[in-house]
Write a protein that holds these residues in place. Sequence first.
Motif, mmCIF file in Angstrom:
data_model
loop_
_atom_site.group_PDB
_atom_site.id
_atom_site.type_symbol
_atom_site.label_atom_id
_atom_site.label_comp_id
_atom_site.label_asym_id
_atom_site.label_seq_id
_atom_site.Cartn_x
_atom_site.Cartn_y
_atom_site.Cartn_z
ATOM 1 N N LEU A 68 -34.276 -4.114 1.187
ATOM 2 C CA LEU A 68 -35.197 -5.083 0.611
ATOM 3 C C LEU A 68 -34.897 -6.512 1.038
ATOM 4 O O LEU A 68 -35.788 -7.354 1.050
ATOM 5 N N ILE A 69 -33.635 -6.781 1.364
ATOM 6 C CA ILE A 69 -33.238 -8.144 1.711
ATOM 7 C C ILE A 69 -32.002 -8.080 2.600
ATOM 8 O O ILE A 69 -31.180 -7.185 2.457
ATOM 9 N N SER A 70 -31.921 -9.007 3.518
ATOM 10 C CA SER A 70 -30.761 -9.071 4.407
ATOM 11 C C SER A 70 -30.401 -10.538 4.606
ATOM 12 O O SER A 70 -31.063 -11.259 5.354
ATOM 13 N N ILE A 71 -29.386 -10.998 3.885
ATOM 14 C CA ILE A 71 -28.967 -12.390 3.966
ATOM 15 C C ILE A 71 -27.453 -12.462 4.012
ATOM 16 O O ILE A 71 -26.773 -11.458 3.797
ATOM 17 N N GLY A 72 -26.953 -13.614 4.259
ATOM 18 C CA GLY A 72 -25.525 -13.857 4.201
ATOM 19 C C GLY A 72 -25.274 -15.348 4.067
ATOM 20 O O GLY A 72 -26.140 -16.167 4.391
ATOM 21 N N PHE A 73 -24.110 -15.696 3.560
ATOM 22 C CA PHE A 73 -23.716 -17.092 3.411
ATOM 23 C C PHE A 73 -22.424 -17.306 4.189
ATOM 24 O O PHE A 73 -21.539 -16.460 4.157
ATOM 25 N N THR A 74 -22.329 -18.447 4.834
ATOM 26 C CA THR A 74 -21.061 -18.793 5.472
ATOM 27 C C THR A 74 -20.108 -19.280 4.382
ATOM 28 O O THR A 74 -20.549 -19.669 3.291
ATOM 29 N N GLN A 75 -18.838 -19.273 4.691
ATOM 30 C CA GLN A 75 -17.864 -19.770 3.721
ATOM 31 C C GLN A 75 -18.116 -21.247 3.431
ATOM 32 O O GLN A 75 -17.968 -21.695 2.296
ATOM 33 N N GLU A 76 -18.554 -21.988 4.431
ATOM 34 C CA GLU A 76 -18.862 -23.406 4.231
ATOM 35 C C GLU A 76 -20.031 -23.589 3.272
ATOM 36 O O GLU A 76 -20.035 -24.495 2.439
ATOM 37 N N GLU A 77 -21.044 -22.717 3.392
ATOM 38 C CA GLU A 77 -22.189 -22.798 2.478
ATOM 39 C C GLU A 77 -21.761 -22.493 1.043
ATOM 40 O O GLU A 77 -22.161 -23.202 0.107
ATOM 41 N N VAL A 78 -20.973 -21.454 0.864
ATOM 42 C CA VAL A 78 -20.499 -21.099 -0.479
ATOM 43 C C VAL A 78 -19.668 -22.238 -1.054
ATOM 44 O O VAL A 78 -19.836 -22.631 -2.218
#
Length: 177
Positions: free
Chosen positions: A6-16
């Motif tokens: 349904l969804i495919s995302i990710g966050f970089t450590q910098e974004e978090v």
Amino acid sequence: MATNNLISIGFTQEEVTGIRTAITAIEEIIADKVINLTPEQRQLYGKLGDKTDNWIKKVGEYMKQKPELIPFYLNKEEFDKDVKAREDIIPLLRRITSVFESLEDTSKLLSTDIYNAAIAYYRNIKLISQQNVPGTSSIYQDLSGQFPGRSSAVPEENNTATTDTPSDSDADANGRS
């Protein structure tokens, strides 16, 4: 049967880290200004709807035009301060609510994807453990504990009947056990 992603995302450590830093900054700014009510206290107090909000603005205008009509027990400065603080908070609250809803909706889709993939893996382990694939029996027994009340034993070679495949209520993405 393939599962729908349904969804495919990710966050970089910098974004978090950036998000956490921004939230911490907000928490520090509001720390000595906000109140946390108990659920019981929340029921005691209401919010202003648009109609009442407009009426209160009229009241404030009349107080400004005719200060001599303000009762002696009413603190006009405190009234104005409260009105201003609320006017400052409402747009922020709307933005934060929008961010919250987006994160919550995204989390729900991610949860559904994760759960569906886990169920697909579980069902595969169950099937191959019934076929005596080495190393799968202990995995199956461990994972079947998620569905209590159902047999977690791997059937004997001659007995292929099973009772612990998650039913729709056990294994659907909306009603996780």
